[in-house]
Design a protein around this motif. Structure first.
Motif, PDB file in Angstrom:
ATOM      1  N   MET A   1     -12.677 -47.599 -68.737  1.00 13.47           N
ATOM      2  CA  MET A   1     -11.577 -48.555 -68.925  1.00 13.47           C
ATOM      3  C   MET A   1     -10.538 -48.348 -67.833  1.00 13.47           C
ATOM      4  O   MET A   1     -10.106 -47.219 -67.583  1.00 13.47           O
ATOM      5  CB  MET A   1     -10.924 -48.359 -70.298  1.00 13.47           C
ATOM      6  CG  MET A   1      -9.737 -49.287 -70.552  1.00 13.47           C
ATOM      7  SD  MET A   1      -8.966 -49.020 -72.167  1.00 13.47           S
ATOM      8  CE  MET A   1     -10.297 -49.533 -73.244  1.00 13.47           C
ATOM      9  N   LEU A   2     -10.146 -49.425 -67.175  1.00 15.19           N
ATOM     10  CA  LEU A   2      -9.136 -49.338 -66.129  1.00 15.19           C
ATOM     11  C   LEU A   2      -7.741 -49.268 -66.739  1.00 15.19           C
ATOM     12  O   LEU A   2      -7.434 -49.942 -67.725  1.00 15.19           O
ATOM     13  CB  LEU A   2      -9.221 -50.557 -65.206  1.00 15.19           C
ATOM     14  CG  LEU A   2     -10.490 -50.676 -64.358  1.00 15.19           C
ATOM     15  CD1 LEU A   2     -10.442 -51.955 -63.542  1.00 15.19           C
ATOM     16  CD2 LEU A   2     -10.644 -49.472 -63.454  1.00 15.19           C
ATOM     17  N   VAL A   4      -3.633 -49.814 -66.386  1.00 14.75           N
ATOM     18  CA  VAL A   4      -2.636 -50.616 -65.692  1.00 14.75           C
ATOM     19  C   VAL A   4      -1.293 -49.934 -65.875  1.00 14.75           C
ATOM     20  O   VAL A   4      -0.836 -49.727 -67.003  1.00 14.75           O
ATOM     21  CB  VAL A   4      -2.574 -52.052 -66.242  1.00 14.75           C
ATOM     22  CG1 VAL A   4      -1.473 -52.840 -65.550  1.00 14.75           C
ATOM     23  CG2 VAL A   4      -3.922 -52.744 -66.063  1.00 14.75           C
ATOM     24  N   ASP A 114       1.383 -54.578 -58.628  1.00 17.43           N
ATOM     25  CA  ASP A 114       1.904 -54.846 -59.972  1.00 17.43           C
ATOM     26  C   ASP A 114       3.410 -54.618 -60.064  1.00 17.43           C
ATOM     27  O   ASP A 114       4.129 -55.394 -60.700  1.00 17.43           O
ATOM     28  CB  ASP A 114       1.190 -53.971 -61.005  1.00 17.43           C
ATOM     29  CG  ASP A 114      -0.230 -54.455 -61.293  1.00 17.43           C
ATOM     30  OD1 ASP A 114      -0.554 -55.596 -60.897  1.00 17.43           O
ATOM     31  OD2 ASP A 114      -1.011 -53.690 -61.898  1.00 17.43           O
ATOM     32  N   ARG A 208      -9.810 -44.935 -61.912  1.00 24.20           N
ATOM     33  CA  ARG A 208      -9.256 -45.095 -63.263  1.00 24.20           C
ATOM     34  C   ARG A 208      -8.158 -46.153 -63.305  1.00 24.20           C
ATOM     35  O   ARG A 208      -7.801 -46.632 -64.381  1.00 24.20           O
ATOM     36  CB  ARG A 208      -8.721 -43.751 -63.778  1.00 24.20           C
ATOM     37  CG  ARG A 208      -7.463 -43.258 -63.096  1.00 24.20           C
ATOM     38  CD  ARG A 208      -7.167 -41.800 -63.477  1.00 24.20           C
ATOM     39  NE  ARG A 208      -7.004 -41.619 -64.902  1.00 24.20           N
ATOM     40  CZ  ARG A 208      -5.823 -41.516 -65.523  1.00 24.20           C
ATOM     41  NH1 ARG A 208      -4.708 -41.600 -64.814  1.00 24.20           N
ATOM     42  NH2 ARG A 208      -5.751 -41.331 -66.812  1.00 24.20           N
ATOM     43  N   TRP A 209      -7.609 -46.517 -62.139  1.00 21.43           N
ATOM     44  CA  TRP A 209      -6.508 -47.475 -62.093  1.00 21.43           C
ATOM     45  C   TRP A 209      -7.009 -48.866 -61.725  1.00 21.43           C
ATOM     46  O   TRP A 209      -7.889 -49.022 -60.888  1.00 21.43           O
ATOM     47  CB  TRP A 209      -5.460 -47.040 -61.066  1.00 21.43           C
ATOM     48  CG  TRP A 209      -4.799 -45.742 -61.405  1.00 21.43           C
ATOM     49  CD1 TRP A 209      -5.013 -44.531 -60.820  1.00 21.43           C
ATOM     50  CD2 TRP A 209      -3.823 -45.530 -62.428  1.00 21.43           C
ATOM     51  NE1 TRP A 209      -4.238 -43.569 -61.408  1.00 21.43           N
ATOM     52  CE2 TRP A 209      -3.491 -44.152 -62.403  1.00 21.43           C
ATOM     53  CE3 TRP A 209      -3.199 -46.352 -63.358  1.00 21.43           C
ATOM     54  CZ2 TRP A 209      -2.568 -43.594 -63.279  1.00 21.43           C
ATOM     55  CZ3 TRP A 209      -2.275 -45.798 -64.230  1.00 21.43           C
ATOM     56  CH2 TRP A 209      -1.969 -44.440 -64.188  1.00 21.43           C
ATOM     57  N   ALA A 210      -6.423 -49.870 -62.351  1.00 20.82           N
ATOM     58  CA  ALA A 210      -6.711 -51.252 -61.974  1.00 20.82           C
ATOM     59  C   ALA A 210      -6.254 -51.473 -60.534  1.00 20.82           C
ATOM     60  O   ALA A 210      -5.315 -50.824 -60.066  1.00 20.82           O
ATOM     61  CB  ALA A 210      -5.989 -52.214 -62.914  1.00 20.82           C
ATOM     62  N   PRO A 211      -6.887 -52.381 -59.802  1.00 23.42           N
ATOM     63  CA  PRO A 211      -6.536 -52.585 -58.392  1.00 23.42           C
ATOM     64  C   PRO A 211      -5.051 -52.842 -58.162  1.00 23.42           C
ATOM     65  O   PRO A 211      -4.467 -52.343 -57.194  1.00 23.42           O
ATOM     66  CB  PRO A 211      -7.387 -53.797 -57.997  1.00 23.42           C
ATOM     67  CG  PRO A 211      -8.581 -53.721 -58.891  1.00 23.42           C
ATOM     68  CD  PRO A 211      -8.059 -53.204 -60.201  1.00 23.42           C
ATOM     69  N   GLY A 212      -4.413 -53.603 -59.036  1.00 23.79           N
ATOM     70  CA  GLY A 212      -2.996 -53.912 -58.849  1.00 23.79           C
ATOM     71  C   GLY A 212      -2.073 -52.739 -59.092  1.00 23.79           C
ATOM     72  O   GLY A 212      -0.894 -52.786 -58.732  1.00 23.79           O
ATOM     73  N   SER A 213      -2.595 -51.675 -59.710  1.00 25.15           N
ATOM     74  CA  SER A 213      -1.786 -50.494 -59.984  1.00 25.15           C
ATOM     75  C   SER A 213      -1.955 -49.408 -58.930  1.00 25.15           C
ATOM     76  O   SER A 213      -1.256 -48.392 -58.975  1.00 25.15           O
ATOM     77  CB  SER A 213      -2.139 -49.918 -61.361  1.00 25.15           C
ATOM     78  OG  SER A 213      -1.741 -50.801 -62.395  1.00 25.15           O
TER      79      SER A 213
END
Length: 274
Positions: A1-2, A4, A114, A208-213
């Motif tokens: 799970m990514l 944010v 983000d 582990r981080w969403a791309p925007g984060s």
């Protein structure tokens, strides 16, 4: 799970100290005793009689720590992160695009997508006070003297949570303003505004981080303004206080050296009306 990352966008500086020169709140440099000749500001050398007299000019005062591996971040990654933080400090506190033009593009472009998306609507919308702990913007109608802002402080790094590098910054920025249409002699602090900014930045990397984060975030924010116009502060901007129209203010509780010292505790008092 990514994951944010989320950060609160409402940031107000903890304290506002206003240097009371005349002993008459609301009339700085006016109805009180005129400063002696030895204490009159020289607008060609505005910092000369202040604690910032021998500080570095501009970005030369922002130094990065030696590169070394910190947790899961290599020495090269640490060096890159601290360079990015320095660039953010320059863009947010020293770049005329932010200071004079209130243009956040360069600054926001250095942050994770983000957080940049959360901050952008606060600029140019009357909500500047919500970002005043992160950036310095000159009030419309005020102008800086040609003298470069003075800067003093430090930066250090430590490992954060998984995928995070924490960069602690603790800097004092001193700005020298023009003193147009002033008949009486002014003491040096009449044209100087001091900004203390203690900001914790976090570099995030990894799957582990969403791309925007991914990228640079701010987290803990503390600091204060000293010798500032309360009218400008209330709008989220900076200006010298000699022409302030605010009717009342509280005298600063410490000597001015304390407010210039990046190692001093953050004062809890506020000199401007709430």
């Amino acid at each position: 799970m990514l994951l944010v990352a989320v950060v609160a966008v409402v940031m107000l500086l903890a304290g506002v100290g206003v240097f009371d020169r005349s002993g008459h709140p609301g009339q700085p440099g006016g109805a009180g005793e005129e400063p002696g000749a030895e204490n009159v500001v020289d607008l060609n050398r505005p910092f000369a009689l202040t604690p910032a007299a021998h500080w570095a000019d501009g970005e030369a005062g922002i130094t990065t720590p030696p590169a070394m591996q910190v947790g899961e971040f290599s020495a090269e990654e640490v060096a890159d992160a601290t360079r990015q933080v320095k660039d953010v400090l320059v863009a947010s506190r020293l770049d005329p695009a932010m200071l004079r033009d209130h243009n956040p593009d360069r600054y926001l472009g250095m942050l994770a997508p983000d957080v940049a998306r959360q901050l952008r609507p606060l600029f140019g919308s009357g909500n500047e006070r919500q970002v005043q702990a992160l950036v310095s913007m000159i009030d419309n109608g005020s102008r800086l003297l040609p003298a470069a802002p003075k800067v003093k402080g430090s930066m250090r790094v430590e490992a954060g949570k998984a995928g995070e590098l924490v960069v602690h910054t603790n800097y004092v920025f001193a700005y020298a303003f023009t003193a147009d249409d002033v008949a009486l002699p002014l003491d040096p602090m009449s044209v100087i505004v001091v900004v203390r900014a203690d900001i914790e930045y976090v570099m995030r990397k990894g799957a582990r981080w969403a791309p925007g984060s991914l990228g640079l975030w701010y987290e803990k924010v503390d600091g204060f303004y000293y010798s500032i116009s309360c009218d400008a502060y209330a709008k989220g901007f900076i200006a010298s206080d000699y022409h302030d129209r605010t009717p009342t203010r509280t005298k600063a509780k410490h000597d001015k050296v304390t407010y210039f010292d990046p190692e001093a505790d953050i004062p809890l008092e506020s000199g401007c009306p709430s």
